[in-house]
Design an enzyme around this catalytic site. Structure first.
Site, PDB file in Angstrom:
ATOM      1  CG  ASN A  92      -2.353   0.507   0.760  1.00 26.58           C
ATOM      2  OD1 ASN A  92      -2.444   1.602   0.204  1.00 26.58           O
ATOM      3  ND2 ASN A  92      -3.383  -0.253   1.007  1.00 26.58           N
ATOM      4  NE  ARG A  93      -1.720   4.815  -3.844  1.00 27.02           N
ATOM      5  CZ  ARG A  93      -2.529   3.805  -4.175  1.00 27.02           C
ATOM      6  NH1 ARG A  93      -3.156   3.125  -3.226  1.00 27.02           N
ATOM      7  NH2 ARG A  93      -2.714   3.485  -5.438  1.00 27.02           N
ATOM      8  CG  HIS A 118       1.685  -2.260  -3.888  1.00 34.20           C
ATOM      9  ND1 HIS A 118       1.024  -2.264  -2.683  1.00 34.20           N
ATOM     10  CD2 HIS A 118       0.717  -2.420  -4.834  1.00 34.20           C
ATOM     11  CE1 HIS A 118      -0.277  -2.422  -2.890  1.00 34.20           C
ATOM     12  NE2 HIS A 118      -0.482  -2.516  -4.184  1.00 34.20           N
ATOM     13  CG  HIS A 191      -2.016  -6.899  -5.301  1.00 36.55           C
ATOM     14  ND1 HIS A 191      -2.979  -6.792  -6.290  1.00 36.55           N
ATOM     15  CD2 HIS A 191      -1.875  -5.661  -4.780  1.00 36.55           C
ATOM     16  CE1 HIS A 191      -3.381  -5.528  -6.360  1.00 36.55           C
ATOM     17  NE2 HIS A 191      -2.732  -4.823  -5.453  1.00 36.55           N
ATOM     18  CB  THR A 192      -4.669 -13.310  -5.750  1.00 35.43           C
ATOM     19  OG1 THR A 192      -3.458 -14.051  -5.645  1.00 35.43           O
ATOM     20  CG2 THR A 192      -5.632 -14.044  -6.678  1.00 35.43           C
ATOM     21  CE1 TYR A 193      -4.315  -7.056  -9.313  1.00 35.91           C
ATOM     22  CE2 TYR A 193      -6.346  -6.027 -10.046  1.00 35.91           C
ATOM     23  CZ  TYR A 193      -5.027  -5.928  -9.669  1.00 35.91           C
ATOM     24  OH  TYR A 193      -4.413  -4.703  -9.665  1.00 35.91           O
ATOM     25  CG  ASP A 257      -7.595   1.427  -4.537  1.00 34.29           C
ATOM     26  OD1 ASP A 257      -7.285   0.528  -3.720  1.00 34.29           O
ATOM     27  OD2 ASP A 257      -6.762   1.975  -5.287  1.00 34.29           O
ATOM     28  CD  GLN A 295      -6.528  -0.422  -0.123  1.00 32.87           C
ATOM     29  OE1 GLN A 295      -6.246  -0.190   1.069  1.00 32.87           O
ATOM     30  NE2 GLN A 295      -6.867   0.542  -0.960  1.00 32.87           N
ATOM     31  CD  GLU A 322      -4.438  -4.984  -2.380  1.00 33.52           C
ATOM     32  OE1 GLU A 322      -3.440  -4.362  -1.997  1.00 33.52           O
ATOM     33  OE2 GLU A 322      -5.272  -4.486  -3.144  1.00 33.52           O
TER      34      GLU A 322
END
Ligand SMILES: *[C@@H]1O[C@H](CO)[C@@H](O)[C@H](O)[C@H]1NC(C)=O
Ligand SMILES: *[C@@H]1O[C@H](CO)[C@@H](O)[C@H](O)[C@H]1NC(C)=O
Ligand SMILES: *[C@@H]1O[C@H](CO)[C@@H](O)[C@H](O)[C@H]1NC(C)=O
Ligand SMILES: *[C@@H]1O[C@H](CO)[C@@H](O)[C@H](O)[C@H]1NC(C)=O
Ligand SMILES: *[C@@H]1O[C@H](CO)[C@@H](O)[C@H](O)[C@H]1NC(C)=O
Ligand SMILES: *[C@@H]1O[C@H](CO)[C@@H](O)[C@H](O)[C@H]1NC(C)=O
Length: 357
Positions: A92-93, A118, A191-193, A257, A295, A322
């Site tokens: 993340n940020r 990330h 981070h799987t979509y 998001d 997330q 996430e």
């Protein structure tokens, strides 16, 4: 003086060559590895400790790959979506690409609108991991020894990630990190979509989602948390009862998001994070974790990305869930700390169950 400098320079040059040779040596070949039990099949690579595919049956027994990704490693190396990747050191940020620890301010690489996303330009998602052990019907363990100052982060960090089958419809992820010599921030994420209809089946707007978090950490326009907590009750973020992703997404600037603060008791135990259902395939995904946040990203920035097996991923083509600590915790003393000290161990567990009916 000049000579001394020259000798020193060539020595450090040689040392650099040796270190690079070691890092890219034969022990660091990129490969694909399978985990398989019954109809549950995972394909993984030691590049970025990435989950390349997850294949499961639908309600009629038809098998589909339900995760977004690519056909080959070159595309993973060029990826900007973090498909399937293991993210770190800090997922993340991090606002303004800096943080302060023990009165010293550390500057990090800014790879996202003046912030660090990330883990920086070459995070753990873009390095070659070592395959420590692999048993096809059971588990695979990847390790990575992150050097001092890697992407601006302090101290050496030993990271171990194990993907393990827990049945024919369940698998787990165990992420462990140990600082060797200095206190350092750690916040890993997977981070799987997901697209439960199949990775090439269009968007996820009709997926029904239930998120077990009654608060979010609201963000500014660059997606940096303000430091406040807000109740989701009555807002488009309210997924306390199951509801489709598409039902209120238009009330937002086009996508989800956002970090949810997970309900439940203790971060030491697994708690239910989310349930996702897709009615055409009948597939259901359930996720448990020991983390404080998740997330939820609805894939709203995807735009004609060429994926696996001829698929093209458009807006909302897949969603990421996430689990992790809260974003930008390093700059918010009211968020749970992500600093891990030598002698301490960072532990992040996830359990996925994938069923169909
Ligand atoms: C895993 O994925 C790679 C890349 O698409 C592919 O080359 C390989 O055959 C796959 N392995 C298995 C066992 O499916
Ligand atoms: C690399 O990614 C960019 C966009 O992120 C894309 O335009 C380009 O075609 C990709 N290159 C290859 C070789 O896949
Ligand atoms: C940080 O600075 C403050 C004020 O100067 C001082 O009291 C404190 O001991 C310092 N902390 C560390 C870890 O150096
Ligand atoms: C927290 O634990 C208590 C006692 O074990 C239990 O009754 C309660 O349902 C739990 N709350 C949540 C949100 O899990
Ligand atoms: C999916 O199926 C369930 C159970 O039949 C139903 O309650 C729900 O409304 C359906 N959702 C959608 C988006 O069609
Ligand atoms: C998607 O990409 C196309 C081609 O690069 C571009 O014209 C378009 O504006 C993009 N759409 C969005 C929503 O970013």
């Amino acid at each position: 003086m000049m000579l001394k400098l020259k000798v020193y320079l060539s020595f450090s040059f040689l040392l650099g060559v040796l270190l690079v040779a070691q890092a890219h040596g034969s022990a660091k070949e990129i490969g694909f590895y399978q985990l398989k039990r019954g109809n549950l099949k995972l394909n993984l690579t030691n590049y970025g400790a990435i989950v390349v595919s997850v294949i499961v049956p639908d309600k009629h027994g038809n098998l589909d790959d339900i995760t977004l990704g690519y056909d080959d490693i070159e595309q993973y190396k060029n990826d900007s979506w973090y498909f399937g990747a293991l993210i770190g050191r800090v997922a993340n940020r991090i606002g303004h690409s800096r943080f302060t620890l023990d009165n010293h301010t550390y500057k990090l690489p800014a790879n996202d609108h003046g912030n660090t996303l990330h883990g920086g330009f070459i995070g753990l998602s873009d390095v070659i991991w070592t395959v420590k052990s692999h048993k096809e019907d059971s588990y695979i363990t990847f390790t990575y020894d992150s050097h001092d100052n890697e992407q601006g982060f302090l101290g050496r960090l030993e990271v171990t990630v194990t993907y393990m089958l827990l049945g024919t419809d369940k698998y787990g992820v165990k992420m462990i990190a140990k600082p060797v010599d200095k206190a350092t921030p750690v916040n890993l994420a997977q981070h799987t979509y997901w697209n439960l209809g199949g990775q090439n089946s269009g968007d996820i707007l009709s997926h029904e989602v239930q998120i077990f978090g009654s608060k979010i950490t609201p963000v500014d326009k660059n997606l940096i948390p303000t430091g406040k907590f807000e109740s989701v009750k009555g807002t488009p973020y309210d997924f306390l009862e199951p509801r489709t992703v598409g039902s209120r997404v238009n009330e937002l600037p086009g996508l989800y998001d956002i970090n949810y603060v997970l309900d439940g008791n203790s971060s030491r135990h697994l708690r239910k994070v989310v349930t996702v259902r897709e009615n055409v395939s009948g597939r259901k995904l359930e996720l448990w974790s020991n983390q404080v946040g998740v997330q939820f990203y609805s894939g709203g920035m995807l735009n004609a990305t060429k994926g696996k097996d001829g698929a093209v991923y458009h807006k909302h083509g897949g969603m990421a869930l996430e689990t992790q600590g809260f974003p930008d915790s390093l700059n918010h003393p009211n968020f749970p700390s992500q600093i891990v000290h030598p002698g301490q161990t960072y532990k992040h567990y996830m359990v996925y169950r994938l069923t169909a009916c």
